[in-house]
Write a protein that holds these residues in place. Structure first.
Motif, mmCIF file in Angstrom:
data_model
loop_
_atom_site.group_PDB
_atom_site.id
_atom_site.type_symbol
_atom_site.label_atom_id
_atom_site.label_comp_id
_atom_site.label_asym_id
_atom_site.label_seq_id
_atom_site.Cartn_x
_atom_site.Cartn_y
_atom_site.Cartn_z
ATOM 1 N N GLU A 180 -0.098 3.460 -2.922
ATOM 2 C CA GLU A 180 -1.091 4.476 -2.593
ATOM 3 C C GLU A 180 -0.506 5.755 -1.997
ATOM 4 O O GLU A 180 -1.216 6.748 -1.855
ATOM 5 N N SER A 181 0.774 5.716 -1.599
ATOM 6 C CA SER A 181 1.341 6.899 -0.952
ATOM 7 C C SER A 181 2.418 7.526 -1.828
ATOM 8 O O SER A 181 2.986 6.873 -2.710
ATOM 9 N N THR A 182 2.696 8.767 -1.532
ATOM 10 C CA THR A 182 3.795 9.434 -2.231
ATOM 11 C C THR A 182 4.718 10.047 -1.182
ATOM 12 O O THR A 182 4.280 10.324 -0.052
ATOM 13 N N PRO A 183 5.983 10.228 -1.536
ATOM 14 C CA PRO A 183 6.932 10.809 -0.588
ATOM 15 C C PRO A 183 6.382 12.120 -0.021
ATOM 16 O O PRO A 183 5.786 12.911 -0.742
ATOM 17 N N GLU A 213 9.453 8.684 2.849
ATOM 18 C CA GLU A 213 10.459 9.272 1.957
ATOM 19 C C GLU A 213 11.043 8.194 1.062
ATOM 20 O O GLU A 213 11.033 7.020 1.419
ATOM 21 N N LYS A 214 11.567 8.624 -0.069
ATOM 22 C CA LYS A 214 12.306 7.687 -0.908
ATOM 23 C C LYS A 214 13.706 7.506 -0.345
ATOM 24 O O LYS A 214 14.290 8.427 0.196
ATOM 25 N N ASP A 218 4.092 12.079 2.349
ATOM 26 C CA ASP A 218 2.847 11.725 3.050
ATOM 27 C C ASP A 218 3.128 11.322 4.497
ATOM 28 O O ASP A 218 4.138 10.680 4.796
ATOM 29 N N LEU A 249 3.698 1.571 -1.303
ATOM 30 C CA LEU A 249 4.275 1.714 -2.630
ATOM 31 C C LEU A 249 3.223 2.167 -3.645
ATOM 32 O O LEU A 249 3.519 2.957 -4.545
ATOM 33 N N GLN A 274 0.830 -1.218 0.000
ATOM 34 C CA GLN A 274 0.000 0.000 0.000
ATOM 35 C C GLN A 274 0.854 1.254 0.000
ATOM 36 O O GLN A 274 0.554 2.226 -0.693
ATOM 37 N N ILE A 286 12.068 2.696 0.061
ATOM 38 C CA ILE A 286 11.342 3.691 0.856
ATOM 39 C C ILE A 286 11.750 3.611 2.326
ATOM 40 O O ILE A 286 12.248 2.579 2.796
#
Lengths: 444, 444
Positions: free
Chosen positions: A21-24, A84-85, A26, A19, A17, A93
């Motif tokens: 549904e989220s972005t750095p 974060e990446k 968040d 990977l 999820q 991540i």
């Protein structure tokens, strides 16, 4: 009174999820077990073990509200933080920790085995003695995810082929088939045994459902103490009626193998990567006669045939080698096993009754399946039993089934743990058994 | 050497294929067992039993090449003929026979039970004594197709929810949990038992996979001789970590039930029709406290409470009745069972430790599930054991698992045969068990 209406979406997120549904940037919430901590003083990398893999969380002194001392290895925690990446972290991540809630603290965070190492280089004995701990190692547990895939594929494929799943009893009365290799127990003051195979039951159910399968434990009181024997294992069994010949059984098993490899590739890629496994090619599987291949490997590898009516483990290995060298196949069906090495219900080859319409499947030289066509006619079954000096005692219902008509049929049994062993390249079947039962091992 | 490349499409057709792929007038080939023959002299209706149902074939004197005398009840045959519509025939189709090939002839075509009747009005005793024959009856076998659906749905749903399937051993060393109700056996000169539940193992595996399930036999040496007890049955078990409370377990089971009813409707419609079953509404399931509902039914139905800490079967029935009358639900979760009626590992309710954070699920007044949150902290587990006078003997690995950290968790076990009994409206669990094991029945 309250109503339950089903599963609500969890607040905490799984790796897939994060990977998808989220972005750095968040703010996310996750839970997990603290697998290991790399403490650099003002920074600490807290690696969480989650069901989908490892997840890196980062604690920095002075940032967030996390009390570093609260975070102990083997604790269960809930973490919030900023995603974060980080290409160096698992899955690329990481989470910068803001808060942590400790859900459970271990009484003893000092593991008896170094499970946080990538490869758990511990003796098999130690791993089995501490089974619930050793499997917390990522690579150790991955093997059992693949084992799930093999079982799941077996059922899914057979559902699609019109099979019915059955559950047959494991406690039974004594029967003629068993012989000495059955576990005995007392059943309310009557002698009973543990079934060493669902064979009789699945045949009886072919007369009902035509095609049946079962995935269940079987019990063998054999005093083998080898790397490939267990006294309790999971057997993937099917039995099907209205076959034209035992080739139909091999075709069905080939279809299963193809489906299984596809499913593993689709749904278990992570575990294949963890264990660095490349799946075998099962697009076509060679089938060779027992007597032919026996001669062939004897000639090719200069090994004398000691017993023309049996295969020694070393011969099986050579057949596996030959299949790989001559036909590029990890799998090979060996057909027409000698009658004297097969049970009474095996159908003899009408062209040469010293042999049967049966087969084994070898995977890299290891037998993982036995199968074959069965006798379906009552009179022939009685004749065969008589020729072996057997009585029908304890087999009344089995024989009655044939007396009242049975279609031509046959089936197979696959040893799940052995299959998993070969797929994962292990050399001891205990490595791919959650809690092995062998001559010396009855616990845990 | 030949290659196997998978399953080829059969020449012979199944009923669903005849309906979907053929049109009246087509020449088709089918196989099946002669279920019954209605002989009208110059015309005979030969009803084939196939895995998908019944298929009518019509023999007419002077037409085709069929020797009528060859066709006997209980024979396995392959028929070619012309497909025609016939609204009076099963599925609205029939085959005008042109040729017949007999694949297998029964030694005795006279069945011990009238299996060709639509309802097999035979005693349960007779049905169980001739199990492989009685299940050839269309209605009798249909129940086990629905049982398959329940098991299949359980696994499919839980795969989708991130659970891992496990296989735990059925032979074990003696443990404290078992008590008197375990079957004992000799394991290579050591005393051993058959597991009465996968409880310890699935908890141990929560520390590894977080969410696990198993569908496997369990063994209970209880001397019950009732309509709802078996000494061996199939248990659908799951256990999950990182729960917020036992409500998560009820939500997961509700999700499963919803999925199962959907799957039955989609893939087992034929069997639902055969048995005239309308599926229960599981969109919402009421949950009530044990003590509250006990008082409630006592008041509503004027039944005195004899034991405030236990539910009698009759009380369960009244609770089921109340759930139906008050909330329109066939299902009801009864929560907060008394601690003294639950095993040591059950988590007590912190608000009132006489009760536990556990539940049963009743289906039309019959308990089909027991579940609850477990103690996850080592020290509390030891305390609870001590308070019950238990030692940790035989539970070393179980306790070690908690010593080294476990997340909050809980799980459930569903009795598959009982669930099937209630779904199919039977009143004896033996009706929905392929080969029951009870006090008197060890065969077939």
């Amino acid at each position: 009174m309250e109503y339950l209406t089903g599963v609500k979406k969890n607040e905490t997120m799984e790796i897939s999820q994060l990977l998808a549904e989220s972005t750095p940037g968040d703010r996310v919430k996750v839970h997990g077990v603290v697998h290991t901590i790399r403490d650099l003083g003002t920074v600490a990398f807290v690696i969480l073990r989650k069901r989908e893999g490892l997840l890196q969380c980062v604690w920095e002194s002075g940032k967030g509200e996390v009390n570093r001392k609260e975070i102990r290895e083997a604790a269960s925690v809930e973490v919030t933080g900023i995603l974060e990446k980080n290409p160096k972290a698992p899955e690329g991540i990481e989470i910068r920790m803001e808060t942590v809630r400790v859900l459970s603290t271990p009484a003893d965070g000092q593991m008896p085995l170094p499970i946080a190492k990538w490869k758990l280089n511990t003796s098999l004995e130690a791993k089995l003695n501490y089974r619930s701990i050793s499997l917390r190692n990522i690579r150790e547990r991955a093997r059992f995810r693949l084992q799930e895939g093999l079982t799941r594929a077996f059922r899914d494929y057979l559902y699609g082929q019109g099979f019915t799943e059955i559950h047959t009893p494991k406690i039974g009365a004594r029967s003629a088939e068993g012989g000495a290799n059955v576990f005995k127990l007392e059943y309310f003051h009557r002698p009973a045994i543990l079934q060493q195979s669902p064979q009789f039951y699945k045949q009886m159910m072919v007369g009902v459902f035509e095609r049946v399968f079962e995935t269940a434990p079987v019990f063998r009181a054999e005093k083998h103490n080898t790397k490939r024997h267990l006294n309790e294992y999971t057997s993937l069994d099917f039995e099907m009626g209205f076959i034209d010949g035992f080739e139909d059984l091999m075709a069905m098993e080939t279809g299963y193998l193809q489906y299984a490899m596809k499913l593993l590739k689709q749904k278990y890629e992570k575990e294949l990567d963890i264990l660095e496994i490349s799946l075998p090619d099962v697009s076509r599987i060679p089938a060779v006669r027992f007597d032919d291949i026996k001669k062939q490997v004897s000639q090719t590898y200069g090994r004398q045939i000691r017993n023309p009516f049996d295969l020694e483990p070393e011969e099986e290995q050579l057949i596996g080698r030959y299949a790989k060298e001559a036909w590029g196949s990890d799998f090979v069906f060996v057909t027409h096993y000698p009658s004297k090495k097969r049970p009474f219900y095996a159908m003899d080859d009408p062209e040469d009754p010293r042999y049967t319409l049966s087969f084994d499947l070898l995977y890299n030289g290891m037998e993982i399946t036995t199968g074959g066509q069965r006798i379906h006619e009552y009179d022939r079954l009685l004749q065969k039993m008589e020729s072996r000096g057997m009585t029908g005692e304890g087999m009344e219902q089995y024989l009655l089934t044939f007396r009242h008509g049975m279609p031509p049929h046959g089936g197979i049994g696959i040893g799940l743990e052995r299959f998993t062993m070969m797929l994962t390249g292990e050399d001891n079947v205990r490595e791919t058994t959650l809690f092995p039962r062998d001559l010396s091992r009855l616990e845990p």
